[in-house]
Enzyme design. Structure first.
Site: not given
Length: 290
Positions: A10, A98, A137
């Site tokens: 995402k 990341a 998430d």
């Protein structure tokens, strides 16, 4: 039985930290978009009555520190199903640490796979209830597409999908610890609040120029990322519609309407980033591969 799942990364088209809660978590406002970079997660019954993980990527934990392991435990606890034994194999393509929710995507894929293997037929909403217990998430990664996420990330609302475009992801050879990033906010706060209403209006009208103009991530105000300025300059010089950091970083993404310009940016970014990927928006967080 074996189930293979594409677990998509995402990006955050907008990320605002609204406030720090009494429980230590933070209320967020995020416009999140699934993109076509994915890990492949294969869950196989093996009659061992245990959980095991394999992954060739260096630095990925293969025990209960891995969110995929935690996802399996959460599934069995929530459904009261007895673990007959599962092996989880993860092929990593989403870079680690990341800001692209790679770990959360893997956890989401495990929950989706176990729902099929154990024939529990749980709705996405129920799967998200399991997922939020292991990571903020994970509910988005189960559902995916284009969504507004609020609360700690578990309150999801549909917004109109992003128009077709080309998205370049550039991750410098550097990782950001999300917990540390939030502590930086707690210490320093923010000096600017993104235009959340303006972004919602742009999303609902599907105006890509307006969306790109409103993109903002408050983590950029207090998280230093090597080469971020250089990466953004490459995007600008190659006519990106907009660019922004994703999550707590360090990945910076650029949005293009022209594929050739995006490909030129990919070539030029090799001087500043370790992992560079060109992808499209996708409409799902997890996709079972038949």
């Amino acid at each position: 039985m074996q189930v293979k799942v594409k677990a998509y990364a995402k990006i955050n088209l907008m990320l605002d930290i609204v406030n720090r809660r009494n429980d230590g978590y933070h209320d967020l406002f995020m416009i999140m978009q699934s993109v076509g970079v994915y890990d492949t997660v294969t869950v196989t019954e093996d009659k061992s009555k245990t959980i095991s993980i394999s992954c060739a990527e260096e630095g990925i934990p293969l025990d209960n520190r891995n969110i995929a392991w935690k996802a399996a435990e959460a599934f069995f606890a929530a459904t009261k199903r007895k673990n007959r034994g599962i092996h989880i194999d993860i092929v990593k393509r989403i870079p680690h640490a990341a800001g692209l929710a790679g770990g959360s995507a893997d956890g989401a894929a495990v929950i989706v796979a176990l729902n099929k293997i154990y024939k529990t037929n749980l709705s996405d909403e129920k799967l998200c209830d399991i997922g939020v217990k292991i990571g903020a998430d994970v509910p988005f990664c189960i559902t995916g597409g284009t969504l507004l996420a609020q609360g700690i990330g578990e309150v999801l609302h549909k917004v109109k999908p992003l128009r077709r475009c080309y998205i370049v992801l550039a991750k410098p050879d550097f990782g950001v610890n999300t917990g540390h990033a939030f502590k930086q906010f707690d210490c320093f706060g923010k000096n600017h609040t993104p235009d959340k209403l303006g972004m919602l209006c742009a999303m609902q009208s599907r105006d890509l120029d307006a969306i790109c103009a409103k993109m903002e991530n408050v983590f950029e105000q207090f998280i230093e990322v090597p080469n971020r300025i250089d990466i953004k300059e490459v995007f600008k010089e190659n006519n990106a519609k907009g660019f922004c950091m994703s999550g707590s970083g360090p990945t910076v993404f650029g949005i293009f309407t022209d594929k050739e310009s995006a490909e030129n940016a990919v070539r030029e970014l090799k001087a500043f980033a370790k992992d560079i990927m060109l992808c499209l928006p996708v409409s799902k967080g997890c996709k079972i591969i038949e």
